[in-house]
Design an enzyme around this catalytic site. Sequence first.
Site, PDB file in Angstrom:
ATOM      1  N   GLU A   7       0.813  -1.216   0.000  1.00  0.00           N
ATOM      2  CA  GLU A   7       0.000   0.000   0.000  1.00  0.00           C
ATOM      3  C   GLU A   7       0.847   1.266   0.000  1.00  0.00           C
ATOM      4  O   GLU A   7       0.457   2.271  -0.589  1.00  0.00           O
ATOM      5  CB  GLU A   7      -0.943  -0.002   1.209  1.00  0.00           C
ATOM      6  CG  GLU A   7      -2.035   1.029   1.124  1.00  0.00           C
ATOM      7  CD  GLU A   7      -3.228   0.688   1.998  1.00  0.00           C
ATOM      8  OE1 GLU A   7      -3.761   1.612   2.613  1.00  0.00           O
ATOM      9  OE2 GLU A   7      -3.627  -0.489   2.059  1.00  0.00           O
ATOM     10  N   ASP A 105      -3.081  -3.359   2.751  1.00  0.00           N
ATOM     11  CA  ASP A 105      -3.747  -3.606   4.034  1.00  0.00           C
ATOM     12  C   ASP A 105      -5.054  -4.359   3.803  1.00  0.00           C
ATOM     13  O   ASP A 105      -5.775  -4.103   2.825  1.00  0.00           O
ATOM     14  CB  ASP A 105      -4.040  -2.285   4.747  1.00  0.00           C
ATOM     15  CG  ASP A 105      -2.771  -1.533   5.125  1.00  0.00           C
ATOM     16  OD1 ASP A 105      -1.702  -2.175   5.186  1.00  0.00           O
ATOM     17  OD2 ASP A 105      -2.857  -0.313   5.346  1.00  0.00           O
ATOM     18  N   TYR A 314      -2.308  -4.037  12.981  1.00  0.00           N
ATOM     19  CA  TYR A 314      -3.115  -3.130  12.162  1.00  0.00           C
ATOM     20  C   TYR A 314      -4.075  -2.324  13.038  1.00  0.00           C
ATOM     21  O   TYR A 314      -4.844  -2.903  13.819  1.00  0.00           O
ATOM     22  CB  TYR A 314      -3.897  -3.938  11.128  1.00  0.00           C
ATOM     23  CG  TYR A 314      -4.516  -3.087  10.050  1.00  0.00           C
ATOM     24  CD1 TYR A 314      -3.736  -2.241   9.277  1.00  0.00           C
ATOM     25  CD2 TYR A 314      -5.886  -3.130   9.807  1.00  0.00           C
ATOM     26  CE1 TYR A 314      -4.295  -1.455   8.290  1.00  0.00           C
ATOM     27  CE2 TYR A 314      -6.452  -2.349   8.814  1.00  0.00           C
ATOM     28  CZ  TYR A 314      -5.658  -1.511   8.060  1.00  0.00           C
ATOM     29  OH  TYR A 314      -6.217  -0.731   7.084  1.00  0.00           O
TER      30      TYR A 314
END
Length: 748
Positions: A7, A105, A314
């Site tokens: 990303e 992600d 995350y």
Amino acid sequence: MHIIIAEKNIAARRIASILAPKKPKKNRLSGVDIYEFDKDEKTIVMGLSGHIVKVDFPSQYNSWQKIDAKELVDAEIVTVPTHNKIVSALKGLAKKGKKVTIATDYDREGELIGVEALNILKKTNSNLEFERVRYSAITPKEINDAFSSPVDIDFSLADAGHSRQVIDLVWGASLTRYLSIVSGRLGNMFLSVGRVQSPTLAIIVDREKEREAFVPKPYWEINAHLHDTNKDKFVASHSKGRIWNKKEAEAIIDNVKSTDFSIVKEIKKSQKIDKPPIPFNTTELISAASSIGFTASNAMRIAETLYTNGYISYPRTDNTVYPSSIDFREQLNVFSNGVFKKYADELLKKKQLIPTKGKKETTDHPPIYPASYAKKSELNEQEWKMYELVVRRFFATFADSAIWETMKVKLDLNNEPFKSNGARLIDSGWRWYYPYNAPEDRLLPPLKENDKLMVEKVEMIDKETNPPGRYGQGRLIRLMEELGLGTKATRHDIISKLYSRTYVHGSPLIPTKTAYAVIETLEKYAPTITKPDMTSKLEEDMDKIAEGLLTEEKVIDESRKMLNTIFLELENNQDKIAESLRTGLREDKIVGQCPDCESNLLIRRSKRGSRFIGCDNYPDCNFSLPLPKSGQLVVTNKTCENHNLNHLRILSKGRRPWNLGCPQCNFIEWKKEKNNSHNVTQVKVNVSDDITKIKGVGKITAQKLDEVGINNMNDLLKADAFEVSKKTNISLKKIKDWQDIASVAINN
């Protein structure tokens, strides 16, 4: 050639360093960093920059004057690139590639970002094979496990993300254009309206109206100051608590004012179990970070940095239940050296590590936990503060309950019942690991029934009820979650937009007059926009797209039907809406009354474009005050005691808000300064008076001080150090040390 798409560049670099047998080679392609290594085949890892394309209207819809706002509702939507270099690099890689692994992600936005890149790659080379890897932390174990078990791309999840982009574009652009044109607020001062933004702003405005409509109700409390034979003092309060009748309170005072002693009638001791906290999800993290001085957007920005550097898992998750796949003992062993050693060692003594559980359990990502050990020297001050918060919360979820000993005492003062409650922490439990916002002991002296206590004084305190509190960012995000407004990934951005659009200021959030004008007009003539029901329904529908239960096309069509219904309401009331907005927005420019003629003083612009405060009775009255050239002006509800003018606050992008204060006081001070500059339209702050020049006062600390009215060194010198310490949670010693430094700086 195997292409791996991450990303962001930092994630690409870390993933490459984990997967490569030896240090990967860094190259440039079309001005973009790529990382090359050979394993089973030549592999290139490349990072994007989040979304590299965006949804938009065709260029013919750009003119606000030529294209009616309603036409945007059913207009065609196109996709346009936003990062041409990255698009060019992807096309270059596609020509030589055989297989693509999407390693963005794993959430709705991440899936869409990956699919956007994949679509560009496949347009150049339709024969590319593709797969997806999912991970929750950028650590060697997580990354190696993910790449050893690739899965399919979830196109339904990506469609859900894409539908949000389209719906938010159509709603935001059409409604913003309509209200801005009707009100005459164009250019940089346009009136922003949004599907999630407007209901959120309505919550803030409605709470402020509750506060304004609130009528304080007086009441009285009666306290007795007592001490035992050892001179140990404490305070007892009358058992009635709030007494709503003053005569009743006075009668009690008359009865006890000449009493010299009090008798202990009853003592009840018990234990209170203080259970450990649940694991962090996004909302819990933002709320906890907010309580120690982080804004919601700053908390998420720093959490994202920690995640991409492999330090935490995350940070966008709803989950509050750790999955069984995490080896807790192994994770705690990571901290068996370093500053957290004593805490980790204590937990590792446990035979079983059983964490707390919250009510929300999902399968996409675990709760937020520390993924690897970080040294304090590796992080800046804010990053370390956030990292430590995550580490300590993780520890606390495995710790025992804290135990308090409580004591309730009933007393008699000349037949009047009084009471006092005490509490002391007898087993710190989880609070040893997680000391944030801990309640303090309320100690009572050792007492027993029939003890005679001396009365120092009895006082009757006049009080009144308080209005409902304003929303802080953490509390507002919790409420948004409850009402289905936005998602874990977007709520902090919505709050940031409210600040940047000057709809709110301060902390807790205070709405401006512009916010009042917009929300009051919409609530009256198009209430659907300000209610959470509509946007919550669309959020549910977008979730169903992700689950494969609804198509993206159907949900977008349904949202357009809703919006067309809203436009019918708007168009049927257009004249009333225009009048309501213009009247309300004019009030946003009123600073107070002119001292010369008592007309309104307004924020105005000269023919040359410079800003000033001028009298509404011009040209008959020429009273005026200068204003700074740059920054957005916010008229606050705080008024000057000397001039009865509203204080002004100045917002500048990328800078801390500046409280200008009373414009007349500021101008008087400016005239006193021996400044060589002749530009009287810009008021400058004396650099030597800047509070951040004091060692130890960074941006976060300055923001805390700003919230209690301390904007410069002079303010700091005049402040009550004890009160400042109490309100900001900054130690009293630090406040006094800073006052000494400020005194020297100003006097020199």
